[in-house]
Design a protein around this motif. Structure first.
Motif, PDB file in Angstrom:
ATOM      1  N   GLN A   5     -12.362  -2.657  -8.301  1.00  0.00           N
ATOM      2  CA  GLN A   5     -11.305  -2.459  -9.294  1.00  0.00           C
ATOM      3  C   GLN A   5     -10.272  -1.447  -8.797  1.00  0.00           C
ATOM      4  OE1 GLN A   5     -13.983  -1.395 -12.478  1.00  0.00           O
ATOM      5  NE2 GLN A   5     -13.432  -3.228 -13.649  1.00  0.00           N
ATOM      6  N   ILE A   6     -10.743  -0.392  -8.169  1.00  0.00           N
ATOM      7  CA  ILE A   6      -9.835   0.626  -7.628  1.00  0.00           C
ATOM      8  C   ILE A   6      -8.945   0.010  -6.554  1.00  0.00           C
ATOM      9  CG2 ILE A   6      -9.718   2.751  -6.257  1.00  0.00           C
ATOM     10  CD1 ILE A   6     -12.258   3.653  -7.809  1.00  0.00           C
ATOM     11  N   LEU A   7      -9.533  -0.777  -5.650  1.00  0.00           N
ATOM     12  CA  LEU A   7      -8.753  -1.424  -4.597  1.00  0.00           C
ATOM     13  C   LEU A   7      -7.723  -2.386  -5.176  1.00  0.00           C
ATOM     14  CD1 LEU A   7     -11.513  -2.056  -1.913  1.00  0.00           C
ATOM     15  CD2 LEU A   7      -9.693  -0.335  -1.881  1.00  0.00           C
ATOM     16  N   GLU A  12      -2.001  -3.559  -6.533  1.00  0.00           N
ATOM     17  CA  GLU A  12      -0.976  -3.815  -7.546  1.00  0.00           C
ATOM     18  C   GLU A  12       0.102  -2.726  -7.526  1.00  0.00           C
ATOM     19  OE1 GLU A  12      -2.581  -4.559 -11.456  1.00  0.00           O
ATOM     20  OE2 GLU A  12      -4.040  -5.983 -10.654  1.00  0.00           O
ATOM     21  N   ALA A  13      -0.327  -1.479  -7.392  1.00  0.00           N
ATOM     22  CA  ALA A  13       0.637  -0.367  -7.325  1.00  0.00           C
ATOM     23  C   ALA A  13       1.518  -0.509  -6.090  1.00  0.00           C
ATOM     24  CB  ALA A  13      -0.094   0.973  -7.315  1.00  0.00           C
ATOM     25  N   ASN A  14       0.910  -0.876  -4.958  1.00  0.00           N
ATOM     26  CA  ASN A  14       1.678  -1.069  -3.720  1.00  0.00           C
ATOM     27  C   ASN A  14       2.723  -2.166  -3.874  1.00  0.00           C
ATOM     28  OD1 ASN A  14       0.369   0.940  -2.259  1.00  0.00           O
ATOM     29  ND2 ASN A  14      -1.062  -0.471  -1.283  1.00  0.00           N
ATOM     30  N   LEU A  15       2.318  -3.287  -4.442  1.00  0.00           N
ATOM     31  CA  LEU A  15       3.254  -4.400  -4.596  1.00  0.00           C
ATOM     32  C   LEU A  15       4.381  -4.030  -5.559  1.00  0.00           C
ATOM     33  CD1 LEU A  15       4.050  -7.259  -3.843  1.00  0.00           C
ATOM     34  CD2 LEU A  15       2.556  -8.084  -5.689  1.00  0.00           C
ATOM     35  N   LYS A  56       1.404  -8.968   2.189  1.00  0.00           N
ATOM     36  CA  LYS A  56       0.506  -8.530   3.255  1.00  0.00           C
ATOM     37  C   LYS A  56       0.441  -7.006   3.330  1.00  0.00           C
ATOM     38  CE  LYS A  56      -0.496  -9.106   8.136  1.00  0.00           C
ATOM     39  NZ  LYS A  56      -0.090  -9.727   9.386  1.00  0.00           N
ATOM     40  N   VAL A  57       1.594  -6.360   3.287  1.00  0.00           N
ATOM     41  CA  VAL A  57       1.639  -4.905   3.360  1.00  0.00           C
ATOM     42  C   VAL A  57       0.966  -4.291   2.135  1.00  0.00           C
ATOM     43  CG1 VAL A  57       3.179  -2.901   3.364  1.00  0.00           C
ATOM     44  CG2 VAL A  57       3.701  -4.862   4.814  1.00  0.00           C
ATOM     45  N   ALA A  58       1.199  -4.870   0.966  1.00  0.00           N
ATOM     46  CA  ALA A  58       0.652  -4.331  -0.281  1.00  0.00           C
ATOM     47  C   ALA A  58      -0.859  -4.468  -0.370  1.00  0.00           C
ATOM     48  CB  ALA A  58       1.292  -5.025  -1.475  1.00  0.00           C
ATOM     49  N   SER A  59      -1.430  -5.394   0.382  1.00  0.00           N
ATOM     50  CA  SER A  59      -2.854  -5.689   0.240  1.00  0.00           C
ATOM     51  C   SER A  59      -3.780  -4.699   0.937  1.00  0.00           C
ATOM     52  CB  SER A  59      -3.146  -7.108   0.733  1.00  0.00           C
ATOM     53  OG  SER A  59      -2.975  -7.175   2.143  1.00  0.00           O
ATOM     54  N   GLY A  60      -3.231  -3.686   1.549  1.00  0.00           N
ATOM     55  CA  GLY A  60      -4.076  -2.680   2.190  1.00  0.00           C
ATOM     56  C   GLY A  60      -4.847  -1.852   1.175  1.00  0.00           C
ATOM     57  N   LEU A  63      -2.694   3.736  -0.668  1.00  0.00           N
ATOM     58  CA  LEU A  63      -1.429   3.764  -1.395  1.00  0.00           C
ATOM     59  C   LEU A  63      -0.287   3.965  -0.419  1.00  0.00           C
ATOM     60  CD1 LEU A  63      -2.150   5.892  -4.582  1.00  0.00           C
ATOM     61  CD2 LEU A  63      -1.387   3.520  -4.499  1.00  0.00           C
ATOM     62  N   LEU A  64       0.780   3.201  -0.575  1.00  0.00           N
ATOM     63  CA  LEU A  64       1.939   3.310   0.299  1.00  0.00           C
ATOM     64  C   LEU A  64       2.868   4.442  -0.117  1.00  0.00           C
ATOM     65  CD1 LEU A  64       2.767  -0.465   0.685  1.00  0.00           C
ATOM     66  CD2 LEU A  64       1.564   1.023   2.291  1.00  0.00           C
TER      67      LEU A  64
END
Length: 107
Positions: A5-7, A12-15, A56-60, A63-64
């Motif tokens: 859930q955290i991941l 979602e926050a990254n995207l 792709k970038v957001a799926s890490g 947090l970006l």
């Protein structure tokens, strides 16, 4: 909250952040650099990412974005800790000036 859930929340926050960044850069580049604390180079890269690349970038799993408020003084100004509501506008202005100065230093 489980690790999965955290991941998912991080993804979602990254995207959301990447989509907001692209939108702000397209609308007003200088304002975006200031509000997001981005460098010119980062903005140049972000604006060229395709939707597939954003995903792709957001799926890490990291947090970006990072907290730009990293000291007690700015937190105190933003939260009005120990101050009256009458000084809220002045405190927020002071915090904005401090953060703007730090953005200039980083750029």
């Amino acid at each position: 909250m489980t690790t999965e859930q955290i991941l998912m929340e991080i993804r979602e926050a990254n995207l959301s952040y990447l989509m907001l960044a692209q939108s702000l850069i397209r609308r007003d580049r200088e304002e975006a650099l200031f509000r997001l604390g981005l460098s010119e180079e980062a903005a140049d890269l972000l604006i060229t990412l395709s939707p597939a690349q954003l995903m792709k970038v957001a799926s890490g799993n990291q947090l970006l974005m990072r907290m730009r408020v990293d000291d007690e003084m700015v937190w105190g100004l933003l939260t009005n800790h120990g101050r009256s509501a009458a000084n809220e506008g002045v405190s927020r202005l002071h915090a904005s000036i401090l953060m703007a100065g730090r953005h200039q230093e980083a750029a």
